[in-house]
Design a protein around this motif. Structure first.
Motif, short mmCIF file in Angstrom:
data_model
loop_
_atom_site.label_atom_id
_atom_site.label_comp_id
_atom_site.label_asym_id
_atom_site.label_seq_id
_atom_site.Cartn_x
_atom_site.Cartn_y
_atom_site.Cartn_z
N LYS A 1 -13.40 -5.52 -6.78
CA LYS A 1 -12.98 -6.85 -7.25
C LYS A 1 -12.50 -7.69 -6.06
O LYS A 1 -12.82 -8.89 -5.97
CB LYS A 1 -11.86 -6.71 -8.28
N LYS A 2 -11.75 -7.07 -5.13
CA LYS A 2 -11.27 -7.80 -3.96
C LYS A 2 -12.44 -8.24 -3.09
O LYS A 2 -12.43 -9.36 -2.55
CB LYS A 2 -10.32 -6.90 -3.14
N ASP B 1 0.84 -1.20 0.00
CA ASP B 1 0.00 0.00 0.00
C ASP B 1 0.87 1.25 0.00
O ASP B 1 0.60 2.20 -0.75
CB ASP B 1 -0.91 0.02 1.23
N LYS C 1 -12.70 0.14 -8.55
CA LYS C 1 -12.81 -1.16 -9.22
C LYS C 1 -11.90 -2.19 -8.57
O LYS C 1 -12.27 -3.36 -8.44
CB LYS C 1 -12.45 -1.00 -10.70
N TYR C 2 -10.71 -1.76 -8.13
CA TYR C 2 -9.76 -2.67 -7.49
C TYR C 2 -10.35 -3.25 -6.21
O TYR C 2 -10.32 -4.48 -6.00
CB TYR C 2 -8.47 -1.91 -7.18
N TYR C 3 -10.91 -2.40 -5.37
CA TYR C 3 -11.44 -2.89 -4.09
C TYR C 3 -12.76 -3.63 -4.26
O TYR C 3 -13.04 -4.57 -3.51
CB TYR C 3 -11.56 -1.74 -3.09
N LEU D 1 -10.28 3.62 -10.78
CA LEU D 1 -9.41 2.43 -10.71
C LEU D 1 -9.35 1.86 -9.29
O LEU D 1 -9.38 0.63 -9.11
CB LEU D 1 -8.01 2.78 -11.21
N ILE D 2 -9.26 2.74 -8.30
CA ILE D 2 -9.21 2.28 -6.91
C ILE D 2 -10.53 1.62 -6.52
O ILE D 2 -10.56 0.57 -5.87
CB ILE D 2 -8.87 3.44 -5.96
N SER E 1 -9.99 4.31 -0.30
CA SER E 1 -9.42 3.04 0.16
C SER E 1 -9.73 2.77 1.63
O SER E 1 -9.82 1.62 2.07
CB SER E 1 -7.91 3.02 -0.06
#
Length: 280
Positions: free
Chosen positions: A275-276, A90, A271-273, A268-269, A198
């Motif tokens: 997905k997680k 991170d 979508k990243y989280y 992007l952030i 985040s």
């Protein structure tokens, strides 16, 4: 505790305001004396003076938040989001994003003819002092706006409402910065969203701290003002004409390109989280 948090989250944010202002004022008065800054001066004149004032502000912020966490919330201070385990990636991600954004900004504005390169200015002491200043700023502001304010608002409201509200507070807190404009305020609000997104998923501050630090540090090193203020720069340039493409005297944060990059990073952030979350 959870039921009390839902009732008291936003109230604790309101209760924080006056003690925070008093403690910060005391710490800054002491720092002004140590730095030998007269009260007639609006801002510190040297990097060392800026370093002393910023460190004092960080220490004052840590003290008031520690008191609120331990005596009001009955929690450990590190529960603001300071757990280090498995957060190295991170931290590196935040540093990398800030560097990439400001490198892109500099060369884009050079290519568009918005700025003209003038000189390199390497000064090891100034480099060290600026690292200290921007690290202290990022720690203090992330502890306050994300670790305390956003977290408490998340107890009382929907996570995204809390994110928007804390971002509005973050922008308003910078409302007295010099050279402010409507697009600068929009950029500050966007920065609040970017830094706080985040935290919704991780409840950890090391990514926003590192991104905040890197964004400000490399913005300064590449020659831009930071939130309307001048700092030591490794690269020196002149602005051809102040406008919303280059951000003018406020810095790249007041550029339309900054807003576009913020929107891309926020997406992007998110979508990243998401997905997680779906994979877990």
């Amino acid at each position: 505790m959870e039921k009390d948090d839902k009732k008291m989250g936003w109230i604790r944010v309101l209760l924080l305001i006056i003690p925070y202002l008093i403690i910060i004022a005391v710490f800054q008065l002491i720092a002004y004396g140590i730095a030998e800054i007269s009260f007639e001066e609006d801002l510190p004149k040297t990097s060392l003076q800026s370093f002393i004032i910023t460190i004092a502000t960080m220490l004052g912020t840590i003290l008031v938040l520690y008191l609120f966490m331990v005596f009001i919330e009955k929690r450990k201070f590190k529960e603001l989001g300071l757990k280090l385990k498995d957060r190295g990636i991170d931290f590196l991600a935040g540093i990398t994003i800030g560097l990439v954004v400001m490198t892109t900004a500099f060369f884009l504005l050079i290519a568009l003819g918005e700025i003209n390169f003038q000189n390199f200015n390497l000064d090891p002491l100034e480099i060290l002092l600026s690292i200290g200043v921007f690290m202290a700023v990022s720690i203090a502001e992330e502890l306050l706006f994300r670790g305390y304010i956003q977290r408490n608002l998340m107890y009382s409201f929907n996570n995204y409402i809390a994110l928007i509200a804390s971002s509005l507070i973050f922008a308003a807190a910078h409302g007295f910065n010099p050279n402010l404009s409507w697009i600068a305020l929009a950029g500050l609000f966007g920065a609040g969203i970017l830094l706080g997104l985040s935290y919704i998923y991780t409840k950890n501050l090391w990514f926003p701290i590192s991104l905040h630090f890197s964004w400000n540090l490399f913005q300064a090193y590449f020659g831009f003002n930071v939130s309307g203020q001048e700092f030591y720069s490794i690269i020196e340039f002149n602005i051809v004409e102040e406008n919303i493409l280059n951000g003018g005297k406020f810095g790249f944060e007041a550029s339309i390109f900054s807003l576009i990059l913020q929107i891309i990073l926020i997406f992007l952030i998110f979508k990243y989280y998401q997905k997680k979350v779906n994979l877990s």
